[in-house]
Motif scaffolding. Structure first.
Motif, PDB file in Angstrom:
ATOM      1  N   PRO A  98     -52.550 -17.904   7.027  1.00  0.00           N
ATOM      2  CA  PRO A  98     -52.141 -18.770   5.925  1.00  0.00           C
ATOM      3  C   PRO A  98     -50.720 -18.420   5.479  1.00  0.00           C
ATOM      4  N   GLY A  99     -49.913 -19.444   5.241  1.00  0.00           N
ATOM      5  CA  GLY A  99     -48.539 -19.212   4.821  1.00  0.00           C
ATOM      6  C   GLY A  99     -47.613 -20.225   5.464  1.00  0.00           C
ATOM      7  N   THR A 100     -46.314 -19.949   5.383  1.00  0.00           N
ATOM      8  CA  THR A 100     -45.340 -20.896   5.911  1.00  0.00           C
ATOM      9  C   THR A 100     -45.087 -20.634   7.393  1.00  0.00           C
ATOM     10  N   ILE A 101     -44.357 -21.559   8.013  1.00  0.00           N
ATOM     11  CA  ILE A 101     -43.991 -21.401   9.418  1.00  0.00           C
ATOM     12  C   ILE A 101     -43.125 -20.160   9.593  1.00  0.00           C
ATOM     13  N   ALA A 102     -42.154 -19.996   8.694  1.00  0.00           N
ATOM     14  CA  ALA A 102     -41.267 -18.832   8.817  1.00  0.00           C
ATOM     15  C   ALA A 102     -42.064 -17.535   8.720  1.00  0.00           C
ATOM     16  N   GLU A 103     -43.013 -17.491   7.788  1.00  0.00           N
ATOM     17  CA  GLU A 103     -43.834 -16.276   7.638  1.00  0.00           C
ATOM     18  C   GLU A 103     -44.618 -16.010   8.916  1.00  0.00           C
ATOM     19  N   ASN A 104     -45.128 -17.086   9.511  1.00  0.00           N
ATOM     20  CA  ASN A 104     -45.894 -16.918  10.744  1.00  0.00           C
ATOM     21  C   ASN A 104     -45.017 -16.472  11.899  1.00  0.00           C
ATOM     22  N   LEU A 105     -43.821 -17.045  11.982  1.00  0.00           N
ATOM     23  CA  LEU A 105     -42.945 -16.665  13.090  1.00  0.00           C
ATOM     24  C   LEU A 105     -42.468 -15.219  12.951  1.00  0.00           C
ATOM     25  N   ARG A 106     -42.361 -14.736  11.711  1.00  0.00           N
ATOM     26  CA  ARG A 106     -41.889 -13.360  11.514  1.00  0.00           C
ATOM     27  C   ARG A 106     -43.037 -12.355  11.427  1.00  0.00           C
ATOM     28  N   LEU A 107     -44.263 -12.871  11.434  1.00  0.00           N
ATOM     29  CA  LEU A 107     -45.432 -11.978  11.306  1.00  0.00           C
ATOM     30  C   LEU A 107     -45.397 -10.786  12.269  1.00  0.00           C
ATOM     31  N   PRO A 108     -45.050 -10.984  13.550  1.00  0.00           N
ATOM     32  CA  PRO A 108     -45.086  -9.841  14.468  1.00  0.00           C
ATOM     33  C   PRO A 108     -44.218  -8.669  14.011  1.00  0.00           C
ATOM     34  N   TRP A 109     -43.152  -8.960  13.265  1.00  0.00           N
ATOM     35  CA  TRP A 109     -42.246  -7.882  12.836  1.00  0.00           C
ATOM     36  C   TRP A 109     -42.760  -7.159  11.593  1.00  0.00           C
ATOM     37  N   SER A 110     -43.864  -7.692  11.024  1.00  0.00           N
ATOM     38  CA  SER A 110     -44.453  -6.969   9.892  1.00  0.00           C
ATOM     39  C   SER A 110     -45.414  -5.904  10.395  1.00  0.00           C
ATOM     40  N   LEU A 111     -45.622  -5.847  11.702  1.00  0.00           N
ATOM     41  CA  LEU A 111     -46.589  -4.903  12.263  1.00  0.00           C
ATOM     42  C   LEU A 111     -45.905  -3.593  12.636  1.00  0.00           C
ATOM     43  N   LYS A 112     -46.691  -2.537  12.561  1.00  0.00           N
ATOM     44  CA  LYS A 112     -46.186  -1.198  12.832  1.00  0.00           C
ATOM     45  C   LYS A 112     -45.615  -1.087  14.250  1.00  0.00           C
ATOM     46  N   ALA A 113     -46.206  -1.847  15.178  1.00  0.00           N
ATOM     47  CA  ALA A 113     -45.773  -1.768  16.578  1.00  0.00           C
ATOM     48  C   ALA A 113     -44.303  -2.135  16.738  1.00  0.00           C
ATOM     49  N   ARG A 114     -43.742  -2.896  15.776  1.00  0.00           N
ATOM     50  CA  ARG A 114     -42.322  -3.291  15.875  1.00  0.00           C
ATOM     51  C   ARG A 114     -41.523  -2.714  14.726  1.00  0.00           C
ATOM     52  N   GLU A 115     -41.997  -1.609  14.187  1.00  0.00           N
ATOM     53  CA  GLU A 115     -41.308  -0.957  13.079  1.00  0.00           C
ATOM     54  C   GLU A 115     -39.856  -0.685  13.469  1.00  0.00           C
ATOM     55  N   GLY A 116     -38.929  -1.044  12.597  1.00  0.00           N
ATOM     56  CA  GLY A 116     -37.529  -0.760  12.883  1.00  0.00           C
ATOM     57  C   GLY A 116     -36.806  -1.891  13.584  1.00  0.00           C
ATOM     58  N   ASP A 117     -37.567  -2.828  14.208  1.00  0.00           N
ATOM     59  CA  ASP A 117     -36.914  -3.979  14.836  1.00  0.00           C
ATOM     60  C   ASP A 117     -36.560  -5.007  13.763  1.00  0.00           C
ATOM     61  N   GLN A 118     -35.444  -5.679  13.976  1.00  0.00           N
ATOM     62  CA  GLN A 118     -35.019  -6.704  13.025  1.00  0.00           C
ATOM     63  C   GLN A 118     -35.743  -8.018  13.311  1.00  0.00           C
ATOM     64  N   PRO A 119     -36.423  -8.596  12.320  1.00  0.00           N
ATOM     65  CA  PRO A 119     -37.015  -9.922  12.543  1.00  0.00           C
ATOM     66  C   PRO A 119     -35.903 -10.957  12.681  1.00  0.00           C
ATOM     67  N   PRO A 120     -36.169 -12.045  13.404  1.00  0.00           N
ATOM     68  CA  PRO A 120     -35.141 -13.071  13.568  1.00  0.00           C
ATOM     69  C   PRO A 120     -34.767 -13.701  12.224  1.00  0.00           C
ATOM     70  N   ALA A 121     -33.496 -13.995  12.073  1.00  0.00           N
ATOM     71  CA  ALA A 121     -33.026 -14.616  10.835  1.00  0.00           C
ATOM     72  C   ALA A 121     -33.408 -16.092  10.821  1.00  0.00           C
ATOM     73  N   ASP A 122     -33.263 -16.723   9.654  1.00  0.00           N
ATOM     74  CA  ASP A 122     -33.611 -18.140   9.508  1.00  0.00           C
ATOM     75  C   ASP A 122     -32.901 -19.010  10.539  1.00  0.00           C
ATOM     76  N   ASP A 123     -31.598 -18.721  10.764  1.00  0.00           N
ATOM     77  CA  ASP A 123     -30.832 -19.532  11.718  1.00  0.00           C
ATOM     78  C   ASP A 123     -31.478 -19.499  13.096  1.00  0.00           C
ATOM     79  N   ALA A 124     -31.862 -18.297  13.519  1.00  0.00           N
ATOM     80  CA  ALA A 124     -32.457 -18.151  14.847  1.00  0.00           C
ATOM     81  C   ALA A 124     -33.790 -18.886  14.918  1.00  0.00           C
ATOM     82  N   LEU A 125     -34.568 -18.809  13.842  1.00  0.00           N
ATOM     83  CA  LEU A 125     -35.862 -19.498  13.827  1.00  0.00           C
ATOM     84  C   LEU A 125     -35.655 -21.010  13.867  1.00  0.00           C
ATOM     85  N   ARG A 126     -34.672 -21.462  13.074  1.00  0.00           N
ATOM     86  CA  ARG A 126     -34.372 -22.891  13.017  1.00  0.00           C
ATOM     87  C   ARG A 126     -34.002 -23.402  14.418  1.00  0.00           C
TER      88      ARG A 126
END
Lengths: 279, 270
Positions: A98-126
């Motif tokens: 549940p949530g927005t498209i942006a939240e869903n697309l960035r979800l993987p970067w909220s996980l410990k497995a990708r700790e320290g990686d930069q989530p894609p910015a809005d421009d990249a998602l767009r």
């Protein structure tokens, strides 16, 4: 130097499932060898174990036996979570949270497995959304307002943006109309064209771009035929979608962020394919 | 029957019979309307008599003969009985969680009970049964309900989210990350009845213990202070117990590799 090992290799995969009358063998000593840049299509009757095969390859199946190797390194050298970020399964029912498209697309970067990686910015998602014919969909739209076809593409986009080495796709276009299915084929072709590999399970459509085809029946995975046109097709698609396959070109594309498909990230991952991070 | 003590008006055999008569009336109505509750009502009435008389006699004996081993043993029995109720109500819990249930009931039961008796009521003897046992009864009884609700909801929510759990795991989520939304839902479910009853206390109903003290002749303001302590202590006990139970149990639905065990892959529940 020794030969480059296959990107993903499975040896003697064996899966038993408890049935009403004793255990049923779903996969019986299945071998699979997948070089980088391959789109392998697995077809077979319903219930033959196609999904089971993908789950086993993604280390997502309790009780699966056999050896898995990624770029020549055995699976037990990877944490299960790390393995799953590199050999990424997209389940048939794409589960967006549940949530927005942006939240869903960035979800993987909220996980410990990708700790320290930069989530894609809005421009990249767009840009990524524009590349899969979702240009009219706002990043802050709630995912509950997406159609099935849109949600499927968002889920596929999400997993490709995480730059896995191998994508395991479970009927990625089973519930899609032809136009959406074509978009899915574009994304997968771009991924393969940039050096990633895909195992794709289908029973509805076959992908013209597949470079190798298997049939799964009675627990056995049989090579049905390599498709020489497939590799050419994926290169052609990659070229037409603005994706380049050489590292230099890939870097250029990544820097310029000029790609119209979510390929920039994929290419970047593809250039250093044989290297795997320490477990 | 015991003699009148303090401000209590004693209840004798006649009064008990009268109360039982009301149940007979309910049973007759059930028979007449074909609801088929008369058997259950009869069994429940007999159980109420037997269990509460037994409790009364046990407590009377313990108050006179109290030693710390006896008091602790009784607390232990209460904790184990409560853990069994938790697992019976949360029938969807994976096998092997009995010790987790006992552990969380014991943690909350012992810490909250003795915190209240030692620090708030400041009983002269730490195992003073007249205070320890009733308070432990309220703590354990209420947190039992909260824990059972939380555990039941945890595993029900994981099942209903199993596709999402697989999706998250496939994206590299740890067990904690994949289970977290269900853990949050479970703890809310476990806490809600307590929070609701705190909000309604004194407006919608007079809480049970306060009612008891007022009937026993206590000053209502004094009774309300006790009731406030009890309600806060129940809220604390329910939270601690539910959190402990959920944290001790959620991993059991996953393999060592962090894969959620779908229905087909579970050990059959005996």
């Amino acid at each position: 130097m020794s030969q480059t090992p296959p990107l993903l290799e499975a040896r003697g995969l064996r899966v038993l499932r408890p049935g009403d009358e004793g255990a049923v063998t779903v996969l019986d000593a299945v071998d699979l060898s997948l070089p980088a840049g391959t789109l392998a299509e697995v077809t077979g009757p319903s219930g033959a174990g196609k999904t089971t095969l993908l789950l086993a390859l993604g280390r997502l199946l309790p009780g699966a036996e056999g050896a898995l190797l990624l770029a020549g390194r055995p699976a037990d050298e990877y944490e299960p979570q790390t393995w799953r970020t590199l050999v990424a399964l997209l389940p048939q029912r794409p589960a967006l949270v549940p949530g927005t498209i942006a939240e869903n697309l960035r979800l993987p970067w909220s996980l410990k497995a990708r700790e320290g990686d930069q989530p894609p910015a809005d421009d990249a998602l767009r840009e990524a959304l524009d590349g899969v014919a979702l240009g009219d969909v706002a990043l802050d739209r709630d995912v509950s307002r997406l159609s099935v076809g849109q949600a499927s593409r968002i889920a596929l986009l999400r997993v490709t943006l995480t730059r896995p080495r191998v994508l395991l796709l479970d009927e990625p276009d089973a519930s899609l109309d032809d136009a959406s299915a074509a978009e899915v084929a574009r994304i997968t072709a771009a991924f393969v064209g940039s050096g990633g590999s895909i195992v794709r399970v289908s029973h509805v459509r076959t992908d013209a771009a597949a470079s190798v085809r298997y049939r799964l029946a009675d627990g056995q995975l049989t090579l049905v035929g390599p498709s020489t046109s497939g590799a050419a097709e994926s290169s052609r698609l990659a070229a037409t979608t603005g994706l380049a396959v050489t590292p230099e070109a890939a870097d250029a594309v990544t820097r310029a962020s000029s790609s119209k498909v979510p390929g920039a990230a994929i290419i970047d991952a593809a250039t250093d394919l044989p290297e795997v991070p320490d477990a | 029957m015991p003699e009148a003590t303090g401000g209590t008006i004693p209840i004798g055999a006649w009064e008990l019979a009268l109360a039982t008569g009301f149940v007979f009336l309910a049973g007759a109505l059930s028979l007449w309307m074909g609801v088929k509750l008369e058997r259950d009502l009869a069994v429940a009435t007999v159980r109420t008599y037997l269990q509460l008389f037994a409790l009364g006699f046990v407590l009377r004996w313990v108050f006179v003969n109290q030693t710390w081993p006896i008091v602790l043993a009784l607390l232990g029995v209460m904790v184990i009985a409560a853990a069994r109720v938790v697992l019976k109500r949360a029938g969807n819990a994976p096998p092997g969680v009995f010790l987790s249930a006992v552990g969380s009931m014991a943690l909350t039961g012992f810490t909250v009970t003795f915190a209240v008796t030692a620090l708030i009521i400041r009983v002269p003897v730490w195992y003073e049964a007249r205070y320890v046992l009733p308070i432990a009864g309220m703590v354990i009884g209420n947190s039992m309900t909260g824990i059972a609700l939380a555990v039941e909801r945890l595993f029900a929510d994981l099942d209903s989210r199993s596709a999402e759990v697989l999706g998250l795991t496939a994206l590299g989520a740890t067990v904690w990350e994949a289970a977290h939304p269900s853990i949050r839902t479970a703890l809310r479910a476990g806490m809600m009845p307590t929070i609701n009853s705190m909000a309604a206390a004194g407006i919608v109903f007079i809480p049970g213990m306060m009612t008891g003290q007022i009937l026993a002749g206590a000053d209502p303001v004094e009774a309300s202070k006790y009731q406030i302590v009890v309600m806060l202590m129940i809220a604390a006990a329910t939270s601690i117990g539910a959190i402990a139970a959920v944290l001790l149990m959620y991993r059991r639905r996953f393999t060592a590799e962090g894969v959620y065990l779908e229905k087909g892959y579970r050990e059959p529940v005996s």
